[in-house]
Design an enzyme around this catalytic site. Structure first.
Site, PDB file in Angstrom:
ATOM      1  N   SER A 355       0.819  -1.208   0.000  1.00  0.00           N
ATOM      2  CA  SER A 355       0.000   0.000   0.000  1.00  0.00           C
ATOM      3  C   SER A 355       0.855   1.261   0.000  1.00  0.00           C
ATOM      4  O   SER A 355       1.704   1.449  -0.865  1.00  0.00           O
ATOM      5  CB  SER A 355      -0.970  -0.037   1.196  1.00  0.00           C
ATOM      6  OG  SER A 355      -1.917   0.995   1.117  1.00  0.00           O
ATOM      7  N   ASP A 430      -9.783  -4.704  -4.531  1.00  0.00           N
ATOM      8  CA  ASP A 430      -9.234  -3.655  -3.668  1.00  0.00           C
ATOM      9  C   ASP A 430     -10.244  -2.526  -3.486  1.00  0.00           C
ATOM     10  O   ASP A 430     -10.708  -1.936  -4.459  1.00  0.00           O
ATOM     11  CB  ASP A 430      -7.937  -3.113  -4.269  1.00  0.00           C
ATOM     12  CG  ASP A 430      -7.078  -2.410  -3.244  1.00  0.00           C
ATOM     13  OD1 ASP A 430      -7.604  -1.549  -2.524  1.00  0.00           O
ATOM     14  OD2 ASP A 430      -5.877  -2.727  -3.170  1.00  0.00           O
ATOM     15  N   HIS A 507      22.408  -2.869 -27.207  1.00  0.00           N
ATOM     16  CA  HIS A 507      22.329  -1.500 -26.692  1.00  0.00           C
ATOM     17  C   HIS A 507      22.595  -1.372 -25.188  1.00  0.00           C
ATOM     18  O   HIS A 507      22.679  -0.251 -24.678  1.00  0.00           O
ATOM     19  CB  HIS A 507      20.938  -0.909 -26.986  1.00  0.00           C
ATOM     20  CG  HIS A 507      20.629  -0.804 -28.440  1.00  0.00           C
ATOM     21  ND1 HIS A 507      20.015  -1.825 -29.142  1.00  0.00           N
ATOM     22  CD2 HIS A 507      20.858   0.192 -29.340  1.00  0.00           C
ATOM     23  CE1 HIS A 507      19.855  -1.467 -30.409  1.00  0.00           C
ATOM     24  NE2 HIS A 507      20.366  -0.247 -30.560  1.00  0.00           N
TER      25      HIS A 507
END
EC number: 3.1.-.-
Length: 558
Positions: A355, A430, A507
């Site tokens: 959280s 949630d 890269h």
């Protein structure tokens, strides 16, 4: 007489822990009875048993403390009422001050009676002897004996100082007493000249924002810092503390942060076990009403990891107030303690946050780039949308300004500064970090955290087609629907891995990557879904359901 005074002024003693056989040793403090150094050999219960005088005096002082706390929180309303009734005149205040002085003298007398009760108790006398010896001499033996007691943490000696690492003493790049570096929000009105007149015009708004943040705002954001809640949770916290010390062999420590706040920590060392994950340290960052005694530390503990838990400033044994600057200062000294005192390399440290703990975890990831991995459970991208959700629409401007200036929890911005492996855990039901209702999974701010993170690391892949298909995947209401979207676009995981590995070989690993620049729309969709699925796990639960150990997985990396 000196011992009696020490008993009067000494801290409250809650519990005497059971010692493990391997830790029993003769006391180095003169006059220590065997029954204290070896609690198993005595008939004393592990919970400290105060005598009647101390017990009743403690109850009176605790009640007075609760009344004082209630008076403190209600004081603005009380002063307003007294002012309206005309009770704030000198003729009314003087008698009241006499009553207050008499009450304070009575409470001082009660404290003296409590001290006499402690003085007659051999358990407390032995505890205060060990505490005083530890303050005089911070030897390992004295600290070991003191660790057998759970008492008011304000009297615990400091174990680690923020300036202790030699590299910080020699370097000017570390934190100062003003605090560690934070990312500052951009001005709300770009291009406006910051003249004296403009600053004067902004002053009333700034004062209002400051007052809101330091009164209502901070307590709404971090209810765990409210004294009355901590008082109600005290038995549960003591029980959790005992479990960590007696069953998990945890070691408590007090850390001094650069702002002067004292941070309460608990370390459980699993490096001596046969499990390989014990060599890794999980630093746990709790939620806005979470404490390490009963918080998310249980998940990595059950999974076999070494664990370092800590309490926010103003929570339980930690001092201060939980504003973003203080939170980051606390996290900084916790990480320094893990590296320089506990002996873990940054590459062996995992940050696990639940959280609102995502703020300190992402700050540490940004500030310590060599940290192994970050796991964010039920976290969010930015505080502003969640703050607007619970406040009236007419307060939108005030709320936005207050959050940006004083409570700026910019998790996504900080996470994008980290180059290592990341895993996000989204709670599908949630009720806290959704901006509408729990059933509307697309209003879960964990989605926005994932999208901002992927858009930063893979901007070409997450352009248009990639962004659109990931949103569809996030909107899926079940695992079956997720799998259907995944198979509809025929995601070839081997191909995705080969593309990413070849780009990394050519890269380098530094983000952001330009992979996907010359790719077809179908290729970008496949790659976007693959990356989203690797960085986000769903957990079918509400916000406060503990995460099972089997769901605690290390983030994916190439």
């Amino acid at each position: 007489m000196a011992k009696l005074l020490s008993c009067v002024l000494g801290p409250r003693l809650y519990k005497i822990y059971r010692e493990r056989d391997s830790e029993r040793a003769p006391s180095s403090v003169p006059g220590t009875p065997t029954s204290v150094t070896n609690p198993h050999s005595s008939s004393w219960d592990t919970y400290y048993q105060p005598r009647a005088l101390e017990k009743h005096a403690d109850s009176i002082l605790a009640l007075a403390s609760v009344f004082w706390s209630i008076s403190y929180y209600s004081s603005p309303f009380a002063f307003f009422y007294l002012y309206r009734k005309g009770y704030l005149s000198l003729s009314k205040v003087v008698p009241f001050s006499h009553y207050a002085g008499t009450l304070l003298l009575l409470l001082a007398g009660v404290a003296c009676l409590r001290g006499i009760g402690r003085w007659t108790n051999p358990q407390y006398r032995q505890f205060i002897t060990i505490l005083e010896a530890t303050h005089r001499n911070h030897s390992a033996e004295n600290k070991r004996q003191l660790a057998n007691y759970n008492f008011d943490f304000r009297s615990w000696p400091v174990d680690f100082h923020w300036e202790e690492p030699s590299s910080r003493k020699e370097s000017r790049g570390g934190p100062s007493r003003r605090g560690v570096a934070l990312l500052r929000p951009e001005p709300l009105h770009r291009g406006t000249a910051d003249t004296f007149l403009n600053r004067v015009k902004k002053l009333p708004c700034q004062i209002t924002s400051y007052l809101v943040a330091h009164t209502l705002g901070r307590r709404m954001l971090y209810p765990g810092s409210v004294y009355l809640l901590q008082k109600a949770l005290m038995p549960v916290l003591l029980q959790g503390q005992a479990r960590l010390v007696e069953e998990c062999h945890g070691r408590r420590a007090k850390l001094l942060a650069c702002d002067g706040n004292e941070i309460d920590t608990m370390f459980v060392d699993r490096r001596g076990t046969a499990e390989p994950q014990g060599q890794k340290l999980v630093i746990c960052c709790e939620g806005n009403a979470g404490f390490y005694e009963v918080g998310c530390v249980s998940t990595p503990l059950e999974a076999g990891y070494s664990v370092l838990g800590w309490n926010h400033p103003g929570f339980a044994g930690s001092t201060g107030v939980p504003f973003p600057q203080n939170e980051a200062n606390a996290m900084d000294v916790v990480v320094q303690f893990a590296i320089h005192r506990l002996g873990f390399q940054p590459e062996d440290i995992i940050l696990y946050a639940w959280s609102i703990g995502g703020f300190t975890a992402t700050w540490a990831a940004m500030s310590y780039p060599d940290i192994s991995a970050v796991i964010l459970d039920a976290s969010f991208d930015d505080l502003v949308p969640l703050a607007l959700k619970v406040m009236p629409d007419s307060w939108r401007g005030l709320v936005t300004r207050t959050v940006r200036q004083h409570l700026n929890l910019n998790n996504a911005e900080q996470l994008c500064r980290y180059q290592g492996p990341v895993l996000l855990i989204r709670r599908t039901r949630d009720e806290i970090i959704t901006t509408t209702v729990p059933e509307d999974i697309m209003s879960n701010r964990g989605n926005d955290l994932l999208l901002k993170f992927l858009q930063h690391r893979y901007p070409r892949v997450m352009a248009e087609e990639g962004l659109r298909v990931v949103r569809q995947w996030l909107e899926a209401s079940s695992q079956l629907e997720e799998a259907s979207i995944y198979s509809r676009w025929e995601v070839e995981e081997d191909w995705c891995l080969s593309v990413l590995r070849s780009y990394q070989a050519e890269h380098g690993p530094e983000f952001p990557w330009s992979v996907g620049e010359d790719m077809s729309a179908d290729g970008r969709r496949q790659l976007a879904l693959f990356l989203a699925q690797k960085h986000l796990n769903n957990f079918e639960a509400t916000h406060c359901t503990p995460l099972p150990a089997q769901n605690f997985q290390m983030p994916w990396h190439l």
